[in-house]
Write a protein that holds these residues in place. Sequence first.
Motif, PDB file in Angstrom:
ATOM      1  N   ASP A  59      24.012   4.963  36.277  1.00 37.82           N
ATOM      2  CA  ASP A  59      24.117   6.104  35.364  1.00 37.82           C
ATOM      3  C   ASP A  59      24.353   5.592  33.952  1.00 37.82           C
ATOM      4  O   ASP A  59      25.471   5.587  33.448  1.00 37.82           O
ATOM      5  CB  ASP A  59      25.244   7.058  35.784  1.00 37.82           C
ATOM      6  CG  ASP A  59      26.569   6.341  35.961  1.00 37.82           C
ATOM      7  OD1 ASP A  59      26.573   5.094  36.032  1.00 37.82           O
ATOM      8  OD2 ASP A  59      27.616   7.023  36.004  1.00 37.82           O
ATOM      9  N   PRO A  60      23.290   5.115  33.295  1.00 38.88           N
ATOM     10  CA  PRO A  60      23.440   4.454  31.991  1.00 38.88           C
ATOM     11  C   PRO A  60      23.881   5.409  30.892  1.00 38.88           C
ATOM     12  O   PRO A  60      23.589   6.600  30.916  1.00 38.88           O
ATOM     13  CB  PRO A  60      22.040   3.909  31.710  1.00 38.88           C
ATOM     14  CG  PRO A  60      21.126   4.831  32.447  1.00 38.88           C
ATOM     15  CD  PRO A  60      21.876   5.208  33.691  1.00 38.88           C
ATOM     16  N   MET A  61      24.582   4.843  29.942  1.00 40.76           N
ATOM     17  CA  MET A  61      24.990   5.576  28.753  1.00 40.76           C
ATOM     18  C   MET A  61      23.770   6.026  27.948  1.00 40.76           C
ATOM     19  O   MET A  61      23.769   7.086  27.318  1.00 40.76           O
ATOM     20  CB  MET A  61      25.888   4.649  27.934  1.00 40.76           C
ATOM     21  CG  MET A  61      26.163   5.000  26.542  1.00 40.76           C
ATOM     22  SD  MET A  61      27.386   3.867  25.853  1.00 40.76           S
ATOM     23  CE  MET A  61      26.329   2.577  25.225  1.00 40.76           C
ATOM     24  N   LEU A  62      22.714   5.228  27.962  1.00 39.60           N
ATOM     25  CA  LEU A  62      21.458   5.564  27.289  1.00 39.60           C
ATOM     26  C   LEU A  62      20.308   5.245  28.229  1.00 39.60           C
ATOM     27  O   LEU A  62      20.201   4.121  28.732  1.00 39.60           O
ATOM     28  CB  LEU A  62      21.309   4.754  25.996  1.00 39.60           C
ATOM     29  CG  LEU A  62      19.962   4.873  25.268  1.00 39.60           C
ATOM     30  CD1 LEU A  62      19.748   6.304  24.793  1.00 39.60           C
ATOM     31  CD2 LEU A  62      19.886   3.904  24.105  1.00 39.60           C
ATOM     32  N   ASP A  63      19.459   6.223  28.461  1.00 43.92           N
ATOM     33  CA  ASP A  63      18.285   6.028  29.297  1.00 43.92           C
ATOM     34  C   ASP A  63      17.192   5.364  28.442  1.00 43.92           C
ATOM     35  O   ASP A  63      16.462   6.041  27.723  1.00 43.92           O
ATOM     36  CB  ASP A  63      17.805   7.370  29.850  1.00 43.92           C
ATOM     37  CG  ASP A  63      16.606   7.217  30.785  1.00 43.92           C
ATOM     38  OD1 ASP A  63      16.179   6.073  31.016  1.00 43.92           O
ATOM     39  OD2 ASP A  63      16.104   8.249  31.263  1.00 43.92           O
ATOM     40  N   VAL A  64      17.095   4.040  28.522  1.00 46.23           N
ATOM     41  CA  VAL A  64      16.127   3.323  27.688  1.00 46.23           C
ATOM     42  C   VAL A  64      14.697   3.613  28.121  1.00 46.23           C
ATOM     43  O   VAL A  64      13.744   3.288  27.401  1.00 46.23           O
ATOM     44  CB  VAL A  64      16.387   1.795  27.713  1.00 46.23           C
ATOM     45  CG1 VAL A  64      17.715   1.470  27.061  1.00 46.23           C
ATOM     46  CG2 VAL A  64      16.342   1.252  29.138  1.00 46.23           C
TER      47      VAL A  64
END
Length: 505
Positions: free
Chosen positions: A262-267
């Motif tokens: 669950d990334p802080m930013l979806d690259v």
Amino acid sequence: MTTTALPAPAATLRATRRDWAGLAVLMLPVLLVSIDTTVLNFALPQIARDLSPTAVQQLWLIDAYPLVLATLLVTMGTVGDRVGRRRTLLVGATGFAGVSALAAFAPTAELLLLARVALGVFGATLMPATLSLLRTMFLDRAQRRLAIAIWATAFSVGSALGPVVGGILLAHFAWGSVFLVAVPILLPLLVLGPFLIRESRDPAPGRVDPVGIALSMAALGGLAWSVKHTAVGGVDLVAVAALVLALGSGVLFVRRMRRTADPMLDVGLFAVPVFSGALAVNLLSIVALTGFLFFVTQHLQLVEGMPALDASLVLVPGVVAMVASGLLVVRVVRHVRPALAVVGGLTFSFSAYALLAVGGEGVTVPHIALAFALLGVGIGAAETISNDQILTAVPPAKAGAASAVSETAYEFGAVLGTTVLGGVLTAVYRSSLRIPAGTDEEAAAAARETLGGAAAAAERTGNPQLLEAARSAFDAGVGVTSTAGALLVAVAVVVAWTTLRRAES
């Protein structure tokens, strides 16, 4: 027997009066945060006289705020998604108002710089909330596009309005007034926000990742430091080390975001061509705007000798043009492709820089007024369309992340505007400056630092030849910087045409 759920009637998607009133309140922090990005431009001569900052400190006084904003926007966007966007907005507004009051009375350049850093922290809590709240408040596409147009116009106009607000305040008050103005602007938000703005959260927010935060700050901060150091001091080991740190941290950040559940930013958002293209147009447009304001505000006051208020009024036609363009393009894009609307607008911005580049040392006040009006037309159109495409190119659940990335590009563009174009200007100014014979060493050193330092030294020593030499060197820098600005806008045109051609109207 099975039944199929019918789509919700269109009327249920329409925003209510409460939503439109909430939009009006949300525009207050948007205006304030963007005003604070450029409001110091007109105050710099007074600050230079009272606090005696060096050339590097002057650049950092302008850049520290948007740089901290840029590095923390994604983080604060994630925090808002988790704890509530309205709550984050109100906490940020309270902190921003308090620190602004302290900054107004900073006794040294170092403490003022520290206050600008703190304002960046609280400003980062404000901005992701505003755009992501719009996505949840305005579900109808046409209404949302208008709301985003108003938001984008407020953002761009705030940056353009900063010097105007600063000029008006400085005509009557000390430089600290440019910070105190935050308090009355934010007060209506703190009073009315809890009643007019509905709380919203991401049902599946990314986790707050301390390592990811550190890597993102090292990447953006290292890049800005490297560019700034190179522009002022040339390429050396410090600049190279900062660049290596930035690139290494950026690579590690992307790898971490890809491997996290669950990334802080979806690259992965950057793999969407329309999203990435619109983001690049957003960033380059703001580089062009803030770089322009950095040198034009100094030219009007220190070369033309205009009072701050008179100088600020020269920019008013450009502010009006930006507002009109940002709102008018909403109608235009109903009939033409977004790429064509953005390219058409940016052509005006290219003409603005070309006008100053051709004028060189012969640039006059009417030239500047016309150039800023042309620039305003292009920025207003480009910012409205690019922000709309950034949000509509991703799923609704990713609105918070998309808005945080969009605002990061905006604020980092503000940093690069003063760092790159301001650095070019400083380099040409120093190389072109010819110190008149007989000038004492202290005055000469002050003149080599900045045009403001030259003006103060000339007044102190009664040496008008020093000021004339500095003015001539500064205008030589304006010509070169304008050429660089025109090239940046040309790059934005190419990016817009190649990436937005398939975007939805």
